[in-house]
Scaffold this motif. Structure first.
Motif, PDB file in Angstrom:
ATOM      1  N   LEU A 145       0.816  -1.216   0.000  1.00 56.41           N
ATOM      2  CA  LEU A 145       0.000   0.000   0.000  1.00 56.41           C
ATOM      3  C   LEU A 145       0.850   1.266   0.000  1.00 56.41           C
ATOM      4  CD1 LEU A 145      -2.942  -1.038   2.325  1.00 56.41           C
ATOM      5  CD2 LEU A 145      -2.933  -0.799  -0.165  1.00 56.41           C
ATOM      6  N   SER A 146       2.069   1.184   0.501  1.00 55.40           N
ATOM      7  CA  SER A 146       2.947   2.358   0.440  1.00 55.40           C
ATOM      8  C   SER A 146       3.357   2.643  -0.996  1.00 55.40           C
ATOM      9  CB  SER A 146       4.183   2.157   1.323  1.00 55.40           C
ATOM     10  OG  SER A 146       5.060   1.210   0.765  1.00 55.40           O
TER      11      SER A 146
ATOM     12  N   LEU B 211      -4.497  -0.110  -4.231  1.00 52.47           N
ATOM     13  CA  LEU B 211      -4.466  -1.549  -4.488  1.00 52.47           C
ATOM     14  C   LEU B 211      -5.644  -2.259  -3.816  1.00 52.47           C
ATOM     15  CD1 LEU B 211      -2.405  -3.252  -6.044  1.00 52.47           C
ATOM     16  CD2 LEU B 211      -1.283  -3.723  -3.888  1.00 52.47           C
ATOM     17  N   SER B 212      -6.262  -3.180  -4.539  1.00 54.45           N
ATOM     18  CA  SER B 212      -7.401  -3.932  -3.999  1.00 54.45           C
ATOM     19  C   SER B 212      -6.923  -5.121  -3.161  1.00 54.45           C
ATOM     20  CB  SER B 212      -8.282  -4.449  -5.141  1.00 54.45           C
ATOM     21  OG  SER B 212      -7.604  -5.468  -5.849  1.00 54.45           O
ATOM     22  N   ALA B 213      -7.811  -5.630  -2.329  1.00 51.95           N
ATOM     23  CA  ALA B 213      -7.501  -6.799  -1.503  1.00 51.95           C
ATOM     24  C   ALA B 213      -7.180  -8.008  -2.383  1.00 51.95           C
ATOM     25  CB  ALA B 213      -8.667  -7.108  -0.566  1.00 51.95           C
ATOM     26  N   SER B 214      -7.886  -8.162  -3.496  1.00 52.02           N
ATOM     27  CA  SER B 214      -7.625  -9.282  -4.399  1.00 52.02           C
ATOM     28  C   SER B 214      -6.232  -9.214  -4.998  1.00 52.02           C
ATOM     29  CB  SER B 214      -8.660  -9.308  -5.526  1.00 52.02           C
ATOM     30  OG  SER B 214      -9.941  -9.557  -5.011  1.00 52.02           O
ATOM     31  N   LYS B 215      -5.822  -8.027  -5.414  1.00 49.31           N
ATOM     32  CA  LYS B 215      -4.493  -7.873  -5.997  1.00 49.31           C
ATOM     33  C   LYS B 215      -3.408  -8.076  -4.941  1.00 49.31           C
ATOM     34  CE  LYS B 215      -5.869  -5.075  -9.888  1.00 49.31           C
ATOM     35  NZ  LYS B 215      -5.800  -3.785 -10.572  1.00 49.31           N
ATOM     36  N   MET B 216      -3.661  -7.589  -3.721  1.00 45.90           N
ATOM     37  CA  MET B 216      -2.701  -7.819  -2.639  1.00 45.90           C
ATOM     38  C   MET B 216      -2.577  -9.310  -2.359  1.00 45.90           C
ATOM     39  SD  MET B 216      -3.174  -4.837   0.194  1.00 45.90           S
ATOM     40  CE  MET B 216      -4.861  -4.337  -0.055  1.00 45.90           C
ATOM     41  N   ALA B 217      -3.702 -10.014  -2.342  1.00 48.53           N
ATOM     42  CA  ALA B 217      -3.693 -11.453  -2.089  1.00 48.53           C
ATOM     43  C   ALA B 217      -2.865 -12.181  -3.146  1.00 48.53           C
ATOM     44  CB  ALA B 217      -5.119 -11.987  -2.061  1.00 48.53           C
ATOM     45  N   ASP B 218      -3.043 -11.799  -4.402  1.00 50.88           N
ATOM     46  CA  ASP B 218      -2.271 -12.416  -5.484  1.00 50.88           C
ATOM     47  C   ASP B 218      -0.775 -12.158  -5.314  1.00 50.88           C
ATOM     48  OD1 ASP B 218      -4.570 -13.368  -6.672  1.00 50.88           O
ATOM     49  OD2 ASP B 218      -4.698 -11.744  -8.151  1.00 50.88           O
TER      50      ASP B 218
ATOM     51  N   ARG C 213      -6.296  -0.873  14.749  1.00 47.72           N
ATOM     52  CA  ARG C 213      -5.120  -0.311  15.418  1.00 47.72           C
ATOM     53  C   ARG C 213      -4.780   1.091  14.908  1.00 47.72           C
ATOM     54  NH1 ARG C 213      -0.597  -4.658  14.798  1.00 47.72           N
ATOM     55  NH2 ARG C 213       0.576  -3.092  15.926  1.00 47.72           N
ATOM     56  N   ARG C 214      -5.610   1.595  13.995  1.00 45.59           N
ATOM     57  CA  ARG C 214      -5.461   2.926  13.404  1.00 45.59           C
ATOM     58  C   ARG C 214      -4.137   3.107  12.671  1.00 45.59           C
ATOM     59  NH1 ARG C 214      -9.166   6.675  17.097  1.00 45.59           N
ATOM     60  NH2 ARG C 214     -10.531   4.999  17.696  1.00 45.59           N
ATOM     61  N   ILE C 215      -3.682   2.024  12.086  1.00 44.70           N
ATOM     62  CA  ILE C 215      -2.485   2.069  11.251  1.00 44.70           C
ATOM     63  C   ILE C 215      -2.892   2.369   9.811  1.00 44.70           C
ATOM     64  CG2 ILE C 215      -0.578   0.691  10.324  1.00 44.70           C
ATOM     65  CD1 ILE C 215      -0.552  -0.777  13.054  1.00 44.70           C
ATOM     66  N   LEU C 216      -4.036   1.822   9.404  1.00 41.21           N
ATOM     67  CA  LEU C 216      -4.575   2.066   8.065  1.00 41.21           C
ATOM     68  C   LEU C 216      -5.878   2.839   8.166  1.00 41.21           C
ATOM     69  CD1 LEU C 216      -4.323  -1.153   5.855  1.00 41.21           C
ATOM     70  CD2 LEU C 216      -3.171   1.023   5.541  1.00 41.21           C
TER      71      LEU C 216
ATOM     72  N   TRP D 256      -5.898   4.049   0.436  1.00 43.85           N
ATOM     73  CA  TRP D 256      -5.473   3.774   1.804  1.00 43.85           C
ATOM     74  C   TRP D 256      -4.402   4.765   2.227  1.00 43.85           C
ATOM     75  CZ3 TRP D 256      -8.171   0.564   4.669  1.00 43.85           C
ATOM     76  CH2 TRP D 256      -8.924  -0.421   4.042  1.00 43.85           C
ATOM     77  N   GLU D 257      -4.475   5.164   3.495  1.00 36.76           N
ATOM     78  CA  GLU D 257      -3.445   6.011   4.089  1.00 36.76           C
ATOM     79  C   GLU D 257      -2.825   5.251   5.252  1.00 36.76           C
ATOM     80  OE1 GLU D 257      -2.976  10.283   6.382  1.00 36.76           O
ATOM     81  OE2 GLU D 257      -4.907   9.741   5.516  1.00 36.76           O
ATOM     82  N   ILE D 258      -1.506   5.213   5.288  1.00 33.02           N
ATOM     83  CA  ILE D 258      -0.789   4.557   6.382  1.00 33.02           C
ATOM     84  C   ILE D 258      -0.477   5.607   7.430  1.00 33.02           C
ATOM     85  CG2 ILE D 258       1.277   3.269   7.040  1.00 33.02           C
ATOM     86  CD1 ILE D 258       1.375   2.281   4.090  1.00 33.02           C
ATOM     87  N   GLU D 259      -0.926   5.377   8.648  1.00 29.99           N
ATOM     88  CA  GLU D 259      -0.770   6.354   9.724  1.00 29.99           C
ATOM     89  C   GLU D 259       0.327   5.981  10.710  1.00 29.99           C
ATOM     90  OE1 GLU D 259      -2.344   9.335  10.826  1.00 29.99           O
ATOM     91  OE2 GLU D 259      -2.815   9.383   8.702  1.00 29.99           O
TER      92      GLU D 259
END
Length: 68
Positions: free
Chosen positions: A12-13, A18-25, A44-47, A58-61
């Protein structure tokens, strides 16, 4: 943080849309595994998700996470 969660953050960085499906692949796990880990990262408020499921991003916090 689990290995899968770290891999999600790395992906995600590089591509916040990116979609969950593409990340899974790319990671080599089931989409449900990605979704469960994303849920934990959100709790956990990271994403943070901005926008709609199709056009959002998505934003990474979590600043202390090494993403390399």
């Amino acid at each position: 943080m689990t290995d899968t969660q770290q891999k999600i953050l790395i992906l995600l960085s590089k591509d916040p849309q990116l979609s969950a499906s593409k990340m899974a692949d790319q990671i080599g796990v089931a989409r449900r595994n990605i979704e469960a880990n994303i849920k934990k990262l959100k709790e956990r408020r990271i994403l943070i998700r901005h926008g709609s499921p199709k056009k959002g991003y998505w934003e990474i916090e979590y600043e202390d996470t090494e993403l390399d």
